[in-house]
Structure formats: structure tokens, C-alpha cells
Design a protein around this motif. Structure first.
Motif, PDB file in Angstrom:
ATOM      1  N   GLY A 139       0.792  -1.236   0.000  1.00  0.00           N
ATOM      2  CA  GLY A 139       0.000   0.000   0.000  1.00  0.00           C
ATOM      3  C   GLY A 139       0.809   1.264   0.000  1.00  0.00           C
ATOM      4  N   GLY A 140       2.024   1.234  -0.516  1.00  0.00           N
ATOM      5  CA  GLY A 140       2.819   2.458  -0.550  1.00  0.00           C
ATOM      6  C   GLY A 140       3.987   2.340  -1.492  1.00  0.00           C
ATOM      7  N   ALA A 141       4.786   3.401  -1.533  1.00  0.00           N
ATOM      8  CA  ALA A 141       5.974   3.439  -2.380  1.00  0.00           C
ATOM      9  C   ALA A 141       7.177   2.972  -1.571  1.00  0.00           C
ATOM     10  CB  ALA A 141       6.212   4.862  -2.883  1.00  0.00           C
ATOM     11  N   PRO A 142       8.249   2.587  -2.255  1.00  0.00           N
ATOM     12  CA  PRO A 142       9.455   2.204  -1.531  1.00  0.00           C
ATOM     13  C   PRO A 142       9.932   3.344  -0.630  1.00  0.00           C
ATOM     14  CG  PRO A 142       9.640   1.657  -3.872  1.00  0.00           C
ATOM     15  CD  PRO A 142       8.405   2.467  -3.720  1.00  0.00           C
ATOM     16  N   ALA A 143      10.553   2.980   0.462  1.00  0.00           N
ATOM     17  CA  ALA A 143      11.031   4.001   1.388  1.00  0.00           C
ATOM     18  C   ALA A 143      12.058   4.894   0.715  1.00  0.00           C
ATOM     19  CB  ALA A 143      11.660   3.324   2.607  1.00  0.00           C
ATOM     20  N   ALA A 144      11.947   6.203   0.976  1.00  0.00           N
ATOM     21  CA  ALA A 144      12.887   7.148   0.403  1.00  0.00           C
ATOM     22  C   ALA A 144      14.280   6.896   0.989  1.00  0.00           C
ATOM     23  CB  ALA A 144      12.446   8.573   0.707  1.00  0.00           C
ATOM     24  N   PRO A 145      15.305   6.910   0.141  1.00  0.00           N
ATOM     25  CA  PRO A 145      16.642   6.591   0.636  1.00  0.00           C
ATOM     26  C   PRO A 145      17.281   7.778   1.334  1.00  0.00           C
ATOM     27  CG  PRO A 145      16.748   7.170  -1.690  1.00  0.00           C
ATOM     28  CD  PRO A 145      15.287   7.210  -1.304  1.00  0.00           C
ATOM     29  N   ALA A 146      18.202   7.487   2.250  1.00  0.00           N
ATOM     30  CA  ALA A 146      19.051   8.550   2.775  1.00  0.00           C
ATOM     31  C   ALA A 146      19.960   8.995   1.643  1.00  0.00           C
ATOM     32  CB  ALA A 146      19.867   8.012   3.946  1.00  0.00           C
ATOM     33  N   LEU A 147      20.115  10.295   1.490  1.00  0.00           N
ATOM     34  CA  LEU A 147      20.895  10.792   0.365  1.00  0.00           C
ATOM     35  C   LEU A 147      22.376  10.496   0.522  1.00  0.00           C
ATOM     36  CD1 LEU A 147      19.144  14.227  -0.237  1.00  0.00           C
ATOM     37  CD2 LEU A 147      18.776  12.059  -1.413  1.00  0.00           C
ATOM     38  N   VAL A 148      22.850  10.508   1.748  1.00  0.00           N
ATOM     39  CA  VAL A 148      24.266  10.236   2.018  1.00  0.00           C
ATOM     40  C   VAL A 148      24.363   9.272   3.194  1.00  0.00           C
ATOM     41  CG1 VAL A 148      26.501  11.220   2.659  1.00  0.00           C
ATOM     42  CG2 VAL A 148      24.944  12.522   1.190  1.00  0.00           C
ATOM     43  N   THR A 149      25.210   8.265   3.036  1.00  0.00           N
ATOM     44  CA  THR A 149      25.385   7.268   4.084  1.00  0.00           C
ATOM     45  C   THR A 149      26.869   7.083   4.381  1.00  0.00           C
ATOM     46  OG1 THR A 149      23.439   6.081   3.265  1.00  0.00           O
ATOM     47  CG2 THR A 149      24.887   4.901   4.783  1.00  0.00           C
ATOM     48  N   GLU A 150      27.195   6.986   5.650  1.00  0.00           N
ATOM     49  CA  GLU A 150      28.555   6.647   6.063  1.00  0.00           C
ATOM     50  C   GLU A 150      28.661   5.127   6.057  1.00  0.00           C
ATOM     51  OE1 GLU A 150      32.311   7.911   7.003  1.00  0.00           O
ATOM     52  OE2 GLU A 150      30.637   9.319   7.073  1.00  0.00           O
ATOM     53  N   VAL A 151      29.491   4.584   5.170  1.00  0.00           N
ATOM     54  CA  VAL A 151      29.563   3.138   4.956  1.00  0.00           C
ATOM     55  C   VAL A 151      30.854   2.580   5.541  1.00  0.00           C
ATOM     56  CG1 VAL A 151      29.719   1.338   3.192  1.00  0.00           C
ATOM     57  CG2 VAL A 151      28.107   3.233   2.912  1.00  0.00           C
ATOM     58  N   THR A 152      30.744   1.412   6.144  1.00  0.00           N
ATOM     59  CA  THR A 152      31.906   0.695   6.665  1.00  0.00           C
ATOM     60  C   THR A 152      31.969  -0.681   6.016  1.00  0.00           C
ATOM     61  OG1 THR A 152      30.712  -0.348   8.489  1.00  0.00           O
ATOM     62  CG2 THR A 152      31.598   1.871   8.881  1.00  0.00           C
ATOM     63  N   GLU A 153      33.029  -1.407   6.314  1.00  0.00           N
ATOM     64  CA  GLU A 153      33.134  -2.764   5.790  1.00  0.00           C
ATOM     65  C   GLU A 153      31.972  -3.629   6.262  1.00  0.00           C
ATOM     66  OE1 GLU A 153      37.008  -3.811   7.148  1.00  0.00           O
ATOM     67  OE2 GLU A 153      38.039  -2.542   5.682  1.00  0.00           O
ATOM     68  N   ALA A 154      31.485  -3.360   7.465  1.00  0.00           N
ATOM     69  CA  ALA A 154      30.387  -4.159   8.022  1.00  0.00           C
ATOM     70  C   ALA A 154      29.055  -3.857   7.347  1.00  0.00           C
ATOM     71  CB  ALA A 154      30.277  -3.913   9.526  1.00  0.00           C
ATOM     72  N   THR A 155      28.875  -2.625   6.867  1.00  0.00           N
ATOM     73  CA  THR A 155      27.590  -2.235   6.282  1.00  0.00           C
ATOM     74  C   THR A 155      27.625  -2.155   4.760  1.00  0.00           C
ATOM     75  OG1 THR A 155      28.091   0.140   6.431  1.00  0.00           O
ATOM     76  CG2 THR A 155      27.049  -0.896   8.353  1.00  0.00           C
ATOM     77  N   PHE A 156      28.763  -2.477   4.154  1.00  0.00           N
ATOM     78  CA  PHE A 156      28.912  -2.298   2.709  1.00  0.00           C
ATOM     79  C   PHE A 156      27.882  -3.098   1.919  1.00  0.00           C
ATOM     80  CE2 PHE A 156      30.748  -3.470  -1.404  1.00  0.00           C
ATOM     81  CZ  PHE A 156      31.013  -2.203  -1.925  1.00  0.00           C
ATOM     82  N   GLU A 157      27.650  -4.341   2.311  1.00  0.00           N
ATOM     83  CA  GLU A 157      26.718  -5.181   1.550  1.00  0.00           C
ATOM     84  C   GLU A 157      25.310  -4.595   1.539  1.00  0.00           C
ATOM     85  OE1 GLU A 157      25.095  -9.779   1.213  1.00  0.00           O
ATOM     86  OE2 GLU A 157      26.730  -9.288   2.578  1.00  0.00           O
ATOM     87  N   SER A 158      24.833  -4.166   2.708  1.00  0.00           N
ATOM     88  CA  SER A 158      23.458  -3.649   2.776  1.00  0.00           C
ATOM     89  C   SER A 158      23.350  -2.228   2.241  1.00  0.00           C
ATOM     90  CB  SER A 158      22.953  -3.694   4.221  1.00  0.00           C
ATOM     91  OG  SER A 158      23.783  -2.909   5.064  1.00  0.00           O
ATOM     92  N   ASP A 159      24.327  -1.380   2.561  1.00  0.00           N
ATOM     93  CA  ASP A 159      24.228   0.037   2.217  1.00  0.00           C
ATOM     94  C   ASP A 159      24.682   0.350   0.802  1.00  0.00           C
ATOM     95  OD1 ASP A 159      23.225   0.547   4.680  1.00  0.00           O
ATOM     96  OD2 ASP A 159      25.036   1.463   5.500  1.00  0.00           O
TER      97      ASP A 159
END
Length: 319
Positions: free
Chosen positions: A38-58
Motif C-alpha cells: 500500500g505504498g511506495a518504496p522508502a525514500a533513501p538517505a541521500l548520504v550514508t557513512e559506509v563501513t566494511e560491516a555495512t557495505f553489503e546492505s548500504d
């Protein structure tokens, strides 16, 4: 320094039918799931601080929905900070058609190695889980916008990736202040010494950094530049060129002129002279010239097309 690789020339490899089909399927699946909910995809954060741990998801997962602009940076270098500010400003104007992932090079060395980062700042794009280089070094905002326009067009035309509209007034996160590490302090001291013309001090400082971190690309580049400048300091260019012309077999004379050519911006001449000298020499002399040529490659940067061409010429001579 002029930006290198500011083009979309590498995008042909990303347009493989299988990759494009998978990306489109994932994008369509995400949109269909959002519609069912019932809605649109969540709006993305325009800028993300990425690390090795979050690289796959972010980065990898997100790149199936929106082009991810990956910026390898450090808040200890003015060029990195200025480029990051430009990318954040542009991310806001693209309103969700791109997102920016910034990666601290000192805290994420594994990612630096995996991407083959040769210096900072360096910018890549990731589309449908596949990476390609965009450019390295500082660049005017209009040139960066042109590259991002091409990226957006390729993402839509070849992958069906159109991004997700950003929320009105979406905020860009601000990098948290942190104290510099001992390595960053040492590298900053080396840069300062080089800027002030203290070539001996800069060389020693860069060597100190490399003794603790032999793979540090920024220190390698700084050391190569400082050593080159020290070698040509006070040189009589006219006398050096005459000596090289009078004695084509004199390895030291040929190397001295190649150094002068490189400092003077005559990169192809420097490389060509040393490749020809390698061709004419054998044994220790040949190895001496080859090693100097490799050092000069470090000064220019391995991703420079002139280095690529000279490497190929050297290989032909050696093998």
C-alpha cells in the motif's frame, strides 16, 4: 591535480544481459512488494557513512534500486572534504536518483584494496552490485554533474534502475568529528614538509608511515613525488640533456633527463626514454632503469593511460 578516469567508458562491462536482467527483476520486485503493502518504496538517505560491516546492505543491495556513488575520502584532507560537500549538494539536487556512500579510507582498508584505490579522493559507482571507476581527484562541479547525468541515464536505460524519490527536505548526515590517528598525524606532517619544500623531511616522514603501513597508497605517492623532486633539485637541465645526447648508453644520464622530463610535464618523453634505455641495456643497468621507470609510474598513478601504455611497452621490451 586534474581528475582522472572522469568518464563512463567502463560501463559497457556493466551492461551484460544477465546483470541487467537481474537488476531489473530486483527493482520490479521491490516496487511490486511496495505496491502490495500500500505504498511506495522508502525514500533513501541521500548520504550514508559506509563501513566494511555495512557495505553489503548500504551499497550492494541498495545499488539494485538506485545508483550508488561511492566516495573514498578522509576528513583530514581538504580535497576530500571539498569533494564530499559537492557530492552532498548534488545528491540533494538529484532528489533520490542517486545516493552517496562515503567510505573513510583509514578505517576501511579492506574496501580500499578491493576497489584498487590509488589515491584520494576517489569516486566509484555501483550499479546492480557491480562497481566501476568514475574519477579520481578534485573536479569542477559542472564536470561531476555531467558524469552523474551519464550514470543516471545508464542506470535507467540498461538496468531499469530509476532510484526512489527523496523526501522533501531530506537532510544529509554530517560526519562526526574524531581525533586524528597517529598514522594520519604522521601523513599530515609528511604533506606539510613536502608543501614547505623540506624534501628530506618529507621523505623520512613518508617512509615512517610506510614502515607501519606498507600498502598506504597516499604515502607511496607522496614518497615518490618527494624523491623525484629531491633528485632534480638544483639540476642543470641543459647540461643534463647534453650529457644524455652525447652518451646514449650512459644509464645515469638517461635517468636524469627522464626525471627532468617528468617534473616538466613531458610524461610520454620520460617514459619513452626509459623504455628505450631498457631495450639497449642488460643486467644490472637494465634493472636500474626498469626500477626507476616503475617509480615514475607511481608518481603519475597506475590508472593514468600514459602509464598503461608505457607498462605495455616495457613488457614488450622485457619479454
Amino acid at each position: 591535480m586534474q581528475p582522472r578516469n572522469m568518464s563512463m567508458s567502463g560501463v559497457v562491462d556493466l551492461a551484460a544481459v544477465k546483470a541487467a536482467g537481474e537488476a531489473k527483476a530486483k527493482a520490479e520486485q521491490a516496487r511490486a512488494e511496495a505496491a502490495r503493502n500500500g505504498g511506495a518504496p522508502a525514500a533513501p538517505a541521500l548520504v550514508t557513512e559506509v563501513t566494511e560491516a555495512t557495505f553489503e546492505s548500504d551499497v550492494l543491495q541498495r545499488s539494485t534500486e538506485v545508483p550508488v556513488v561511492v566516495h573514498f575520502w578522509t576528513d583530514r584532507a581538504d580535497a576530500s572534504v571539498q569533494l564530499q560537500e559537492t557530492l552532498e549538494r548534488l545528491a540533494a539536487t538529484y532528489a533520490g536518483r542517486i545516493v552517496v556512500a562515503r567510505i573513510d579510507v583509514y578505517a576501511n582498508q579492506l574496501l580500499v584494496q578491493q576497489f584498487g584505490v590509488q589515491g584520494i579522493p576517489a569516486v566509484f559507482a555501483v550499479l546492480a552490485g557491480q562497481a566501476m571507476p568514475l574519477f579520481q581527484g578534485a573536479a569542477p562541479e559542472d564536470q561531476i554533474r555531467e558524469v552523474l547525468d551519464q550514470l543516471v541515464a545508464v542506470a535507467e536505460q540498461r538496468f531499469g534502475i530509476t532510484g526512489v524519490p527523496a523526501e522533501e527536505g531530506a537532510e544529509v548526515p554530517v560526519a562526526e568529528e574524531r581525533p586524528p590517528t597517529a598514522q594520519e598525524i604522521a601523513l599530515s606532517a609528511a604533506h606539510d614538509a613536502l608543501d614547505q619544500g623540506d624534501l628530506g623531511g618529507a621523505i623520512q616522514a613518508y617512509r615512517n608511515v610506510l614502515s607501519d603501513d606498507p600498502a598506504n597508497a597516499e604515502a607511496k605517492l607522496g614518497l615518490a613525488q618527494a624523491e623525484l623532486l629531491q633528485r632534480v633539485e638544483g639540476a642543470d637541465a641543459q647540461a643534463a640533456r647534453k650529457a644524455a645526447a652525447d652518451a646514449p648508453a650512459d644509464v645515469a644520464a638517461q635517468i636524469a633527463v627522464a626525471d627532468l622530463d617528468l617534473v616538466g610535464g613531458h610524461v610520454e618523453d620520460a617514459f619513452g626514454r626509459l623504455v628505450d634505455t631498457v631495450r639497449r641495456t642488460v643486467g644490472e643497468d637494465r634493472d636500474t632503469v626498469r626500477l626507476r621507470l616503475l617509480e615514475l609510474f607511481e608518481v603519475i598513478g597506475s590508472d593514468d593511460p600514459r602509464v598503461t601504455a608505457a607498462r605495455a611497452a616495457l613488457a614488450r621490451v622485457l619479454f
